[in-house]
Design an enzyme around this catalytic site. Structure first.
Site, PDB file in Angstrom:
ATOM      1  N   GLU A 501      14.309  -2.379  -7.243  1.00 23.56           N
ATOM      2  CA  GLU A 501      13.005  -2.108  -7.843  1.00 23.56           C
ATOM      3  C   GLU A 501      13.094  -0.808  -8.650  1.00 23.56           C
ATOM      4  OE1 GLU A 501       9.843  -2.982  -5.222  1.00 23.56           O
ATOM      5  OE2 GLU A 501       8.307  -2.570  -6.723  1.00 23.56           O
ATOM      6  N   GLU A 772       7.421   4.143   2.846  1.00 22.65           N
ATOM      7  CA  GLU A 772       6.492   3.259   2.147  1.00 22.65           C
ATOM      8  C   GLU A 772       5.352   2.809   3.069  1.00 22.65           C
ATOM      9  OE1 GLU A 772       8.440  -0.203   0.593  1.00 22.65           O
ATOM     10  OE2 GLU A 772       6.837  -0.560  -0.852  1.00 22.65           O
TER      11      GLU A 772
HETATM   12  C1  RAM Z   1       5.509  -2.371  -4.472  1.00 17.61           C
HETATM   13  C2  RAM Z   1       5.802  -0.933  -4.295  1.00 17.61           C
HETATM   14  C3  RAM Z   1       4.948   0.000  -5.083  1.00 17.61           C
HETATM   15  C4  RAM Z   1       3.541  -0.472  -5.174  1.00 17.61           C
HETATM   16  C5  RAM Z   1       3.457  -1.898  -5.622  1.00 17.61           C
HETATM   17  C6  RAM Z   1       2.053  -2.430  -5.664  1.00 17.61           C
HETATM   18  O1  RAM Z   1       6.424  -2.998  -5.233  1.00 17.61           O
HETATM   19  O2  RAM Z   1       5.562  -0.673  -2.945  1.00 17.61           O
HETATM   20  O3  RAM Z   1       4.979   1.241  -4.455  1.00 17.61           O
HETATM   21  O4  RAM Z   1       2.833   0.353  -6.071  1.00 17.61           O
HETATM   22  O5  RAM Z   1       4.211  -2.717  -4.807  1.00 17.61           O
END
Ligand code: RAM
Length: 918
Positions: A501, A772
């Site tokens: 990502e 996260e």
């Molecule tokens: C994920 C990641 C990111 C978030 C989005 C919506 O891919 O956690 O931090 O902002 O989703």
């Protein structure tokens, strides 16, 4: 005659004494977003800033004079580009250049002096300089060059075409010594450039990542010392990077990006008076048969030492078998602009601190989750392959946890060409890791910590804030926040640095901006990314989920796209740089208009990731949390409309100010009507902490309903046993709202909770970075079963703002800290806290310590600012300054005495206060 002589000598004496009286010169001269003597500068209309020296009696500036010239000799008396003359103004930051036009490549000199509060003039500052980069595409004579590597159709992970890295070189001869040499260079891809065998810069993966279809940044290097009279060699390594590699999940993106290419122009001024330019063109040779056989951001790098080309970056090498490059012209639609913030560099080194041996491998523990590469020095046998795997955390059984890398292989390989110690680090990839696993080394040798060093890479800015306290876990939290910043400011603000990502998620960025600015000088970093935001904005005003737009899905989300308004505003508010607002005002307006286009009677129906990763969602694994999308979107719509009105005000656009003010009033009314009943309780949405926090934090309610809503929020918190129940959007508002309503003690309690969900919970589970999820891992249950489980994600680090502003107590009261507020709130679990922050006017400090019930506060206020200092104290009790009872004076004025603090207005200086708390 005699009389005349007397008059002359008197005036001479007077001028001598005036000269003697001159006060100390301004310091820390910088241009635009804090650049000091830059070369390759991007903006021909910069702004000028300086700081007043910290000296007794220098309180403020009453006037300034800036002189700008095209040569040093003309300064200060004959500036040929600009002379402001004596300008009566206290402004010492971001003064706009209004002189003669400055052109590509031009070097400019400037000096400044100021007059203090008594109209005493300072001596002139030292001269500072800036030199422009190549400002327009027309300045480039060079052509894009490279080999067509896409045609090899090598398929990698997910079927992505892999471009084999290229090596390019060109010999050139000079008949004279060089006086000055500038290398202008960029790539569609990432590069490393060498001159006569020397590495030109320590930059990591330049030119970095911008919306390449609109703008590619160019680098400028001073290479004067690397060029010789006679034969020279320029040599470049080139790889896919963000341009032609696999990014995000959209296959068509990279399929269309083509093979990597490089563009360079070396401009040489020679001793014999001539000028020579070496450009990338069809005289260059290239090969793909070099040692980097494979490199990719997510998957890692493979280096085969058997392919090494000894001396290929020097003239002592035969490139007969190399191919001639393919050239292509510069496209007009893609702007080539000098890079406007520092490139990524190797910033820190972390030695391995422990080794776990397994049957075939050794795991090295750096004891800190980090981002960058590992330098490996290991013994190898000829022909063997050393494999380097990475992991952020180990499984409870000691094995590697890599599920959360998802499809990112994040593995490096080194193939040895002979027996013995190798030393190597990859060049065009990076990893997020705490542990490094080595296998394939010479197993007869005992692994040693010296074999592995973590090289921490991030954009090259300085850290300029500190926060410490008497509480270890709070200090660990501060450390985790800073590591979140180091780990995710890799040219752009990324959500995470390790999995497949690593994208510029707008929502994560907007919640973290204030905290990032407290901790590091990221002004230019944000300004640069904001330009990318303006370039990535859709025709209809929408803002992509991620910038640069690697997802290309044409979608928007509230709370995410709102970054287009919130970030310019926050950067302006914390730096005082109005240019940020000017440059982004059109984007802000277009976003508000887009938002309005998806509303019905001011209630927004915009898509939203909502309160992302809110804990305990009603529906299991619902990542968007329980708060209604419409409530969240309307709240953001109201908030950004207000900020746009405030921006219009700062820019002096009164009609637009009135328009957005009226719109925000209408939104607020509709919001209250739709989402609150007459008892101040939420309706038409789940009654969540976040629902109340948005309404209160964004100041959307009428005073009556606001008053009634507060107890409902407190009930919600109580229901959760004083724990948070907030995700990405609610969390940053928790401290703000509880603080605004005077509930500091409750905020402290939530912050100091050790149980899930809380900040200390992750620390108790061993976190060395922000996670996260509130429960990315627990000692009891192991890793969160979801593969979306980054252990380096800065969003919840947004609490750092409250730590600086209220625990230590430093906050801006006016944009850019022209007026400062020092207002610490000592919590009962802390006996001390302190912060320092290098503001645009100089260092601000707030250091407090509790000794019994005596509260000691030391405060430093920089020159050319004023401050409000709130000293917590027991009602009616005395306050002491420098051991004497405090009474109002010219420098410290008592403004207000209330129940639990005394408010003072203070002039610049350092003060020691004491008060009694209980
Ligand atoms: C994920 C990641 C990111 C978030 C989005 C919506 O891919 O956690 O931090 O902002 O989703």
């Amino acid at each position: 005659m005699c009389k005349n002589i007397i008059i002359c000598s008197v005036s001479l004496l007077f001028s001598i004494s005036c000269q003697e009286k001159k006060i100390a010169s301004p310091e820390s001269l910088s241009i635009s977003e804090g650049f000091i003597n830059p070369i390759g500068f991007y903006d021909a209309t910069p702004t000028f800033s300086w700081k007043l020296p910290i000296e007794r009696n220098i309180e403020s500036q009453s006037a300034y004079q800036i002189v700008v010239a095209s040569n040093l000799e003309s300064l200060p008396d004959n500036p040929d580009l600009w002379n402001t003359e004596k300008e009566l103004s206290s402004q010492s930051t971001f003064i706009e250049y209004k002189g003669k036009p400055i052109t590509s490549g031009q070097k400019v000199y400037w000096q400044v002096r100021y007059w203090d509060q008594n109209d005493q003039s300072s001596t002139w500052s030292e001269a500072s300089t800036f030199e422009m980069g190549l400002l327009s595409n027309d300045d480039w004579k060079a052509k894009w060059i490279g080999l067509d590597t896409a045609k090899d159709s090598i398929k990698g992970t997910n079927g992505v075409i892999i471009n084999t890295p290229q090596y390019l070189r060109k010999k050139f001869e000079l008949t004279s010594d060089v006086i000055s040499a500038r290398l202008y260079i960029t790539a569609k891809g990432v590069f490393d450039v060498h001159l006569n065998g020397e590495d030109v810069s320590g930059d990591v993966m330049p030119p970095g990542w911008t919306p390449y279809n609109k703008r590619i940044e160019t680098l400028t290097y001073d290479v004067t010392d690397l060029i010789v009279s006679g034969e020279n060699m320029i040599a470049i390594e080139l790889a896919s990077g963000w341009h032609s590699g696999r990014l995000g999940w959209n296959k068509t993106l990279w399929e269309n990006s083509g093979s990597p290419k490089v563009l360079c122009q070396l401009e040489l001024f020679l001793k014999d008076g001539s000028k020579k330019t070496i450009i990338s063109d069809n005289t260059w040779k290239a090969t793909t048969k070099g040692p980097i056989r494979f490199t990719e951001i997510y998957d890692g790098e493979t280096y085969d030492a058997n392919y090494e080309m000894i001396n290929w970056t020097t003239n002592n090498f035969d490139d007969k078998k190399w191919s001639t490059v393919i050239t292509s012209t510069i496209d007009e639609q893609v702007k080539l602009e000098p890079k406007r913030h520092a490139a990524v560099k190797a910033k820190l080194q972390i030695p391995s601190k422990g080794i776990i041996k397994t049957e075939n491998a050794a795991i090295f523990d750096l004891k800190q989750n980090m981002v960058g590469v590992a330098v490996v020095k290991a013994p190898m046998k000829k022909g063997d392959t050393l494999r380097m795997r990475f992991s952020e955390m180990l499984q409870p059984d000691g094995t590697f946890y890599t599920d959360n890398y998802r499809s990112a292989k994040s593995t490096d390989y080194y193939i040895a060409s002979k027996d013995g110690m190798i030393e190597w680090a990859p060049k065009f990839t990076f990893h997020g890791f705490r542990y490094v696993e080595l296998s394939g080394f010479d197993m007869s040798q005992e692994p040693m910590n010296e074999w592995v060093t973590g090289v921490v890479q991030y954009s090259d800015f300085e850290e300029h804030g500190t926060f410490t306290s008497s509480h270890n876990k709070l200090n660990q939290l501060q450390s985790n926040i800073v590591w979140g910043l180091r780990g995710n400011f890799f040219d752009i603000p990324t959500d995470c640095p390790q999995r497949d990502e690593r994208l510029g998620w707008t929502g994560d960025a907007q919640v973290f901006v204030p905290t990032s600015i407290f901790n590091a000088d990221v002004h230019a970093f944000w300004a640069s990314w904001l330009q990318s935001l303006t370039e990535a904005q859709y025709e209809n005003g929408g803002i992509p989920f991620v910038v640069p737009d690697a997802l290309k899905n044409n979608k928007v989300s509230s709370g995410w796209g709102d970054a287009a308004v919130i970030i310019p505003w926050e950067v302006y508010y914390r730096t005082g740089n109005v240019t940020i607002l000017k440059d982004n005002f059109e984007m802000m307006k277009a976003w508000v208009a887009h938002h309005q286009s998806v509303t019905n009677k001011y209630i927004s129906d915009m898509n939203s990731f909502s309160d992302w990763l809110q804990p305990f969602p009603k529906k299991e694994n619902n990542r968007r949390g329980d708060t209604s999308k419409n409530l969240i979107s309307t709240a953001y719509f109201g908030y950004v409309t207000k900020l746009t009105a405030q921006t219009a005000k700062v820019l002096g656009k009164s009609e637009e100010q009135a328009k957005y003010e009226a719109l925000s009033v209408a939104i607020c009314k509709a919001f209250e009507k739709e989402f609150f009943d007459e008892n101040g309780e939420i309706q038409n949405s789940e009654k969540t902490q976040t629902a109340y926090l948005l309404a209160l934090g964004f100041d959307l309610l009428s005073p009556e309903i606001e008053e009634k809503a507060i107890p409902h929020l407190l009930d919600k918190i109580k229901e959760a046993d004083n724990h948070l129940r907030t995700g990405f959007l609610g969390t940053p508002l928790l401290s703000k709202v509880l603080d605004d309503i005077g509930e500091y003690e409750l905020m402290y309690e939530i912050l100091f909770k050790e149980t899930y969900p809380s900040w200390f919970y992750s620390i108790n589970q061993g976190a060395t970075t922000m996670w996260e999820r509130w429960n990315s891992y627990s000692k009891k249950e192991g890793f969160n079963k979801q593969r979306m489980n980054s252990l380096n994600h800065y969003a919840y680090g947004a609490i750092g703002q409250w730590m600086y502003e209220r625990i230590a107590g430093i906050a801006p009261l006016e944009a850019g800290y022209k007026k400062i507020r020092i207002a610490p709130v000592p919590g009962n679990r802390l006996t001390s806290a302190s912060s320092s922050y290098d503001s645009p006017y100089g260092i601000i400090k707030s250091i407090w310590k509790l000794e019994g019930s005596t509260f000691n506060l030391e405060v430093t206020i920089p020159p050319n600012t004023t401050a409000i200092v709130r000293i917590p104290s027991k009602q009616q009790s005395k306050i002491y300054m420098d051991e004497a009872e405090l009474v109002s004076s010219d420098i410290v004025k008592i403004v207000e005495i209330v129940d639990d603090y005394m408010e003072l207005e203070v002039l610049p200086g350092t003060y020691k206060f004491k008060s009694i708390l209980q």
